[in-house]
Design a protein around this motif. Structure first.
Motif, mmCIF file in Angstrom:
data_model
loop_
_atom_site.group_PDB
_atom_site.id
_atom_site.type_symbol
_atom_site.label_atom_id
_atom_site.label_comp_id
_atom_site.label_asym_id
_atom_site.label_seq_id
_atom_site.Cartn_x
_atom_site.Cartn_y
_atom_site.Cartn_z
ATOM 1 N N GLY A 253 0.792 -1.300 -0.022
ATOM 2 C CA GLY A 253 0.085 -0.011 0.017
ATOM 3 C C GLY A 253 0.956 1.257 -0.026
ATOM 4 N N ARG A 254 0.400 2.122 0.695
ATOM 5 C CA ARG A 254 1.268 3.384 0.825
ATOM 6 C C ARG A 254 2.651 3.330 1.809
ATOM 7 N N LEU A 255 2.460 2.375 2.572
ATOM 8 C CA LEU A 255 3.813 2.235 3.337
ATOM 9 C C LEU A 255 5.028 1.466 2.869
ATOM 10 N N PRO A 256 6.128 1.872 3.159
ATOM 11 C CA PRO A 256 7.228 0.966 2.759
ATOM 12 C C PRO A 256 7.179 -0.364 3.170
ATOM 13 N N ARG A 257 7.779 -1.153 2.360
ATOM 14 C CA ARG A 257 7.525 -2.617 2.504
ATOM 15 C C ARG A 257 7.784 -3.115 3.938
ATOM 16 N N GLY A 258 9.060 -2.247 4.801
ATOM 17 C CA GLY A 258 9.519 -2.883 5.949
ATOM 18 C C GLY A 258 8.304 -2.512 6.959
ATOM 19 N N GLU A 259 7.656 -1.231 6.887
ATOM 20 C CA GLU A 259 6.622 -1.071 7.657
ATOM 21 C C GLU A 259 5.450 -1.901 7.550
ATOM 22 N N ALA A 260 5.099 -2.226 6.286
ATOM 23 C CA ALA A 260 3.960 -2.897 6.166
ATOM 24 C C ALA A 260 4.024 -4.368 6.686
ATOM 25 N N LEU A 261 5.432 -4.851 6.331
ATOM 26 C CA LEU A 261 5.745 -6.235 7.146
ATOM 27 C C LEU A 261 5.776 -6.118 8.662
ATOM 28 N N LEU A 262 6.106 -4.897 9.136
ATOM 29 C CA LEU A 262 6.246 -4.753 10.532
ATOM 30 C C LEU A 262 4.658 -4.952 11.132
ATOM 31 N N GLN A 263 3.586 -4.113 10.457
ATOM 32 C CA GLN A 263 2.273 -4.297 10.750
ATOM 33 C C GLN A 263 1.650 -5.782 10.711
ATOM 34 N N ALA A 264 1.863 -6.283 9.599
ATOM 35 C CA ALA A 264 1.348 -7.619 9.378
ATOM 36 C C ALA A 264 1.816 -8.647 10.473
ATOM 37 N N SER A 265 3.128 -8.374 10.693
ATOM 38 C CA SER A 265 3.709 -9.497 11.578
ATOM 39 C C SER A 265 3.131 -9.526 13.135
ATOM 40 N N ARG A 266 2.518 -8.368 13.410
ATOM 41 C CA ARG A 266 1.919 -8.334 14.740
ATOM 42 C C ARG A 266 0.757 -9.488 14.715
ATOM 43 N N LYS A 267 -0.145 -9.241 13.893
ATOM 44 C CA LYS A 267 -1.154 -10.156 13.697
ATOM 45 C C LYS A 267 -0.790 -11.641 13.312
ATOM 46 N N SER A 268 0.131 -11.756 12.595
ATOM 47 C CA SER A 268 0.617 -13.184 12.222
ATOM 48 C C SER A 268 1.315 -13.872 13.203
ATOM 49 N N VAL A 269 1.871 -13.144 13.933
ATOM 50 C CA VAL A 269 2.539 -13.777 15.158
ATOM 51 C C VAL A 269 1.404 -14.187 16.286
ATOM 52 N N GLN A 270 0.700 -13.403 16.410
ATOM 53 C CA GLN A 270 -0.767 -13.685 17.339
ATOM 54 C C GLN A 270 -1.503 -15.151 16.835
ATOM 55 N N LEU A 271 -1.403 -15.126 15.468
ATOM 56 C CA LEU A 271 -2.159 -16.273 14.707
ATOM 57 C C LEU A 271 -1.079 -17.345 14.980
ATOM 58 N N VAL A 272 0.027 -17.435 14.760
ATOM 59 C CA VAL A 272 1.092 -18.348 15.163
ATOM 60 C C VAL A 272 0.849 -18.979 16.640
ATOM 61 N N CYS A 273 0.608 -18.216 17.684
ATOM 62 C CA CYS A 273 0.606 -18.532 18.713
ATOM 63 C C CYS A 273 -0.690 -19.460 19.222
ATOM 64 N N GLY A 274 -1.522 -18.998 18.529
ATOM 65 C CA GLY A 274 -2.823 -19.888 18.378
ATOM 66 C C GLY A 274 -2.540 -21.440 17.818
ATOM 67 N N VAL A 275 -1.638 -21.102 16.777
ATOM 68 C CA VAL A 275 -1.409 -22.471 15.911
ATOM 69 C C VAL A 275 -0.580 -23.378 17.018
ATOM 70 N N MET A 276 0.289 -22.864 17.739
ATOM 71 C CA MET A 276 1.109 -23.475 18.925
ATOM 72 C C MET A 276 0.041 -24.288 19.826
ATOM 73 N N LEU A 277 -0.915 -23.702 20.311
ATOM 74 C CA LEU A 277 -1.755 -24.237 21.109
ATOM 75 C C LEU A 277 -2.550 -25.169 20.348
ATOM 76 N N PHE A 278 -3.020 -25.168 19.340
ATOM 77 C CA PHE A 278 -3.648 -26.257 18.413
ATOM 78 C C PHE A 278 -2.763 -27.387 18.299
ATOM 79 N N LEU A 279 -1.498 -27.065 18.019
ATOM 80 C CA LEU A 279 -0.291 -28.312 17.714
ATOM 81 C C LEU A 279 -0.109 -29.010 19.307
ATOM 82 N N LEU A 280 -0.274 -28.206 20.198
ATOM 83 C CA LEU A 280 -0.027 -28.912 21.697
ATOM 84 C C LEU A 280 -1.357 -29.738 21.981
ATOM 85 N N ILE A 281 -2.435 -29.414 21.631
ATOM 86 C CA ILE A 281 -3.662 -30.414 21.859
ATOM 87 C C ILE A 281 -3.518 -31.427 20.887
ATOM 88 N N ALA A 282 -2.991 -31.180 19.615
ATOM 89 C CA ALA A 282 -3.068 -32.300 18.840
ATOM 90 C C ALA A 282 -1.955 -33.471 18.996
#
Length: 326
Positions: A253-282
């Motif tokens: 978008g209007r952001l530099p790629r580094g800034e866009a990646l930083l913003q996207a990583s906040r939510k993607s890392v949270q998503l991965v935390c949930g993934v770890m919980l699912f894998l623990l249960i599995a």
């Protein structure tokens, strides 16, 4: 409005709010100075929302987020325990995040489950296709492991509880390795996540189709159906998190790629935390339930169907209530 103009217009307000926060945190604020605090806090939150909506850089958004967090803590004077935050994320935050990122989840699900089901059906109809992806030695090993007339799986299932614990750890490490690989490879403009989602789907589909075709389907499906609900869903969600990183690099978008990646990583890392919980249960289900041989296949199918339904209901409906914990 340009970011520089936005900053210059509101910077004095933010500085005053920051100074008042410091006084409140040190318990030195006067009562008359606190009368406008709720209004100032709401105005800061409005500025933060505008900055996020307009795609301003993290150099502006991050300090505003910190001020908003500190202001929230002072406004309500109640520290949320870490356990409550974790519980809130599990019960509401994670499923809400999955629904929020539904486009990436849908894309990852189509890549993974589509290739799994599609290639599994092809291998079932054309058995020799399995050797185009898996070596004859590996195919032979899988056939031996899930042979209904073999006692090998029964011996594995009858292992001692101490060995169950060892296998539990092994399953966790193996599953986390696959999920992290699928997630982190998204940094290659999403191509890595696409590849691993598609490849893992082909591999699992090939094994499932082949074992079903040769008559070992009941042994195989009764073993995998239980933990597969969490494990396969986790792989797809890890891929969705990786696709989100890749998309931030492709379309920042209007952001530099580094800034866009930083913003996207906040939510993607949270998503991965949930993934770890699912894998623990599995891993827990695989080590302590899937390997058991005494339950009849129909019992395992019933439990597996219930677990798949539980995962679906959790991701679709959890956290939708207005008073769900944050």
């Amino acid at each position: 409005m340009k970011q520089s103009l936005f900053e210059s217009r509101h910077q004095p307000e933010w500085q005053r709010f920051s100074q008042l926060l410091e006084q409140l945190e040190r318990r030195r604020a006067k009562a008359e100075d606190c009368l406008s605090f709720p209004q100032d806090y709401r105005r800061l939150c409005q500025h933060l929302a505008l900055a996020q909506e307009r795609g301003y850089s993290s150099y502006l958004i991050d300090p505003l987020q910190q001020l908003a967090l500190r202001g929230h803590q002072q406004l309500y004077r109640q520290r949320t325990p870490l356990s409550a935050k974790v519980l809130g994320f599990v019960l509401a935050g994670f499923p809400r995040l999955v629904r929020e990122q539904w486009r990436f989840v849908l894309a990852a699900g189509l890549l993974f489950f589509g290739s799994l089901l599609g290639f599994g059906l092809l291998v079932y109809l054309f058995p020799d296709l399995v050797y185009s992806l898996i070596s004859p030695e590996q195919v032979g090993a899988m056939q031996s492991m899930y042979d209904p007339d073999s006692s090998r799986l029964g011996r594995d299932a009858a292992r001692a509880s101490s060995e169950d614990w060892v296998m539990f750890g092994y399953y966790i490490m193996n599953n986390i390795g696959i999920a992290f690989q699928t997630f982190a490879s998204g940094l290659l403009f999403g191509l890595g996540s696409v590849f691993f989602l598609f490849f893992n789907g082909l591999m699992i589909g090939a094994i499932a189709g082949h074992l079903t075709q040769i008559g070992s389907g009941q042994t195989f499906w009764s073993f995998v159906i239980g933990h597969g609900a969490f494990e396969l869903t986790a792989i797809a969600l890890a891929g969705a998190a990786g696709l989100q990183l890749g998309w931030a690099l492709i379309a920042p978008g209007r952001l530099p790629r580094g800034e866009a990646l930083l913003q996207a990583s906040r939510k993607s890392v949270q998503l991965v935390c949930g993934v770890m919980l699912f894998l623990l249960i599995a891993a827990f289900i695989e080590a302590y339930w899937s390997s058991l041989t005494w339950p009849a296949p129909w019992i395992k199918y019933l439990v597996g169907a219930a677990l798949w339904a539980l995962v679906a209901l959790y991701l679709i409906f959890a956290g939708r209530t207005a008073h769900a914990p944050e």
